[in-house]
Design a protein around this motif. Sequence first.
Motif, mmCIF file in Angstrom:
data_model
loop_
_atom_site.group_PDB
_atom_site.id
_atom_site.type_symbol
_atom_site.label_atom_id
_atom_site.label_comp_id
_atom_site.label_asym_id
_atom_site.label_seq_id
_atom_site.Cartn_x
_atom_site.Cartn_y
_atom_site.Cartn_z
ATOM 1 N N MET A 146 0.761 -1.107 -0.020
ATOM 2 C CA MET A 146 -0.028 0.220 -0.049
ATOM 3 C C MET A 146 0.714 1.282 0.020
ATOM 4 S SD MET A 146 -3.092 -0.860 0.014
ATOM 5 C CE MET A 146 -4.070 0.394 0.491
ATOM 6 N N PHE A 147 0.523 2.381 -0.767
ATOM 7 C CA PHE A 147 1.035 3.565 -0.606
ATOM 8 C C PHE A 147 0.029 4.612 -0.959
ATOM 9 C CE2 PHE A 147 3.192 7.236 -2.882
ATOM 10 C CZ PHE A 147 4.193 7.414 -1.827
ATOM 11 N N ASN A 148 0.010 5.529 -0.084
ATOM 12 C CA ASN A 148 -1.350 6.433 0.090
ATOM 13 C C ASN A 148 -2.660 5.980 -0.213
ATOM 14 O OD1 ASN A 148 0.643 8.438 0.882
ATOM 15 N ND2 ASN A 148 1.008 9.473 -0.993
ATOM 16 N N ASN A 149 -3.040 4.901 0.598
ATOM 17 C CA ASN A 149 -4.182 4.297 0.215
ATOM 18 C C ASN A 149 -4.290 3.694 -0.818
ATOM 19 O OD1 ASN A 149 -5.103 4.756 2.906
ATOM 20 N ND2 ASN A 149 -5.811 6.916 2.289
ATOM 21 N N TYR A 150 -3.453 3.492 -2.018
ATOM 22 C CA TYR A 150 -3.329 3.020 -3.188
ATOM 23 C C TYR A 150 -2.862 1.298 -3.153
ATOM 24 C CZ TYR A 150 -3.265 2.522 -8.205
ATOM 25 O OH TYR A 150 -3.352 2.278 -9.715
ATOM 26 N N ASN A 151 -3.134 0.559 -3.361
ATOM 27 C CA ASN A 151 -2.633 -1.055 -3.510
ATOM 28 C C ASN A 151 -1.842 -1.192 -4.880
ATOM 29 O OD1 ASN A 151 -2.102 -3.682 -3.005
ATOM 30 N ND2 ASN A 151 -4.214 -4.453 -2.768
ATOM 31 N N LEU A 152 -0.583 -1.291 -4.660
ATOM 32 C CA LEU A 152 0.375 -1.334 -5.726
ATOM 33 C C LEU A 152 0.287 -2.864 -6.333
ATOM 34 C CD1 LEU A 152 3.379 0.271 -4.403
ATOM 35 C CD2 LEU A 152 1.878 1.522 -5.849
ATOM 36 N N LEU A 153 -0.239 -3.666 -5.601
ATOM 37 C CA LEU A 153 -0.478 -4.818 -6.334
ATOM 38 C C LEU A 153 -1.651 -5.147 -7.125
ATOM 39 C CD1 LEU A 153 0.280 -7.160 -2.978
ATOM 40 C CD2 LEU A 153 1.989 -6.504 -4.820
ATOM 41 N N ASP A 154 -2.492 -4.061 -7.174
ATOM 42 C CA ASP A 154 -3.935 -3.966 -8.073
ATOM 43 C C ASP A 154 -3.384 -3.427 -9.554
ATOM 44 O OD1 ASP A 154 -5.346 -5.166 -6.213
ATOM 45 O OD2 ASP A 154 -6.134 -3.263 -5.438
ATOM 46 N N LEU A 155 -2.269 -3.188 -9.836
ATOM 47 C CA LEU A 155 -2.166 -2.626 -11.092
ATOM 48 C C LEU A 155 -2.023 -3.726 -12.252
ATOM 49 C CD1 LEU A 155 0.881 -0.235 -10.332
ATOM 50 C CD2 LEU A 155 -1.204 0.359 -10.976
ATOM 51 N N MET A 156 -2.669 -3.496 -13.100
ATOM 52 C CA MET A 156 -2.780 -4.409 -14.467
ATOM 53 C C MET A 156 -1.719 -4.044 -15.283
ATOM 54 S SD MET A 156 -5.130 -6.215 -13.480
ATOM 55 C CE MET A 156 -5.572 -7.119 -15.150
ATOM 56 N N VAL A 157 -0.749 -5.131 -15.393
ATOM 57 C CA VAL A 157 0.568 -4.778 -16.134
ATOM 58 C C VAL A 157 0.952 -5.900 -17.101
ATOM 59 C CG1 VAL A 157 1.662 -3.328 -14.448
ATOM 60 C CG2 VAL A 157 2.023 -5.804 -14.246
ATOM 61 N N THR A 158 1.673 -5.826 -18.098
ATOM 62 C CA THR A 158 2.114 -6.870 -19.101
ATOM 63 C C THR A 158 3.142 -7.657 -18.542
ATOM 64 O OG1 THR A 158 3.265 -5.412 -20.381
ATOM 65 C CG2 THR A 158 1.186 -6.001 -20.951
ATOM 66 N N ASP A 159 4.424 -6.884 -17.784
ATOM 67 C CA ASP A 159 5.564 -7.615 -17.522
ATOM 68 C C ASP A 159 6.085 -6.861 -16.354
ATOM 69 O OD1 ASP A 159 6.630 -5.116 -18.527
ATOM 70 O OD2 ASP A 159 7.528 -6.260 -20.221
ATOM 71 N N TYR A 160 7.371 -7.215 -15.735
ATOM 72 C CA TYR A 160 7.874 -6.696 -14.520
ATOM 73 C C TYR A 160 8.340 -5.245 -14.984
ATOM 74 C CZ TYR A 160 12.278 -8.196 -16.677
ATOM 75 O OH TYR A 160 13.342 -8.288 -17.555
ATOM 76 N N GLY A 161 8.884 -5.123 -16.120
ATOM 77 C CA GLY A 161 9.464 -3.628 -16.179
ATOM 78 C C GLY A 161 8.119 -2.663 -16.403
ATOM 79 N N ASN A 162 7.301 -3.109 -16.980
ATOM 80 C CA ASN A 162 6.030 -2.229 -17.149
ATOM 81 C C ASN A 162 5.475 -1.952 -15.547
ATOM 82 O OD1 ASN A 162 3.808 -0.784 -17.845
ATOM 83 N ND2 ASN A 162 2.971 -2.445 -18.735
ATOM 84 N N TYR A 163 5.502 -3.004 -14.974
ATOM 85 C CA TYR A 163 4.933 -2.745 -13.358
ATOM 86 C C TYR A 163 5.872 -2.033 -12.664
ATOM 87 C CZ TYR A 163 3.684 -4.067 -8.724
ATOM 88 O OH TYR A 163 3.098 -4.077 -7.347
ATOM 89 N N ALA A 164 7.138 -2.082 -12.568
ATOM 90 C CA ALA A 164 8.212 -1.174 -12.073
ATOM 91 C C ALA A 164 8.163 0.212 -12.300
ATOM 92 C CB ALA A 164 9.632 -1.552 -12.320
ATOM 93 N N ARG A 165 7.806 0.443 -13.933
ATOM 94 C CA ARG A 165 7.794 1.782 -14.184
ATOM 95 C C ARG A 165 6.416 2.565 -13.650
ATOM 96 N NH1 ARG A 165 10.062 -0.643 -18.618
ATOM 97 N NH2 ARG A 165 8.072 -1.111 -19.661
#
Length: 117
Positions: A1-20
Amino acid sequence: MFNNYNLLDLMVTDYGNYARKILRIVFSRDELKSSILPPGKPHFRRQPLDQDRFKICMNAIPYKFKLDVVNFGLFYPALLRRKLTDFLIEERRRESTKEARQSIQRNDTQQRSQADF
């Protein structure tokens, strides 16, 4: 969690996209343009990103992609660090490229308006 935003909920295609994406959420645009990856060395011109917030980002990646500590320790320097370094470089270039493009468009517009007279 970061500022009430769950970072694990992001929809991504790969690890690089997620990290960015998580870096863009956790850090401001100015921080991304003016910083380097931690840990910074005293002889570098740019200051490193805030280590506490950077740890939040790096802790989310193993959870999202189900990596254990050992595998993430191998994964980060071999694959992810290069992607993040390139990302920070592109963030710096993006602004200067945008300004150059706008300047060219302004000059073209001025030339067209002068040609109409």
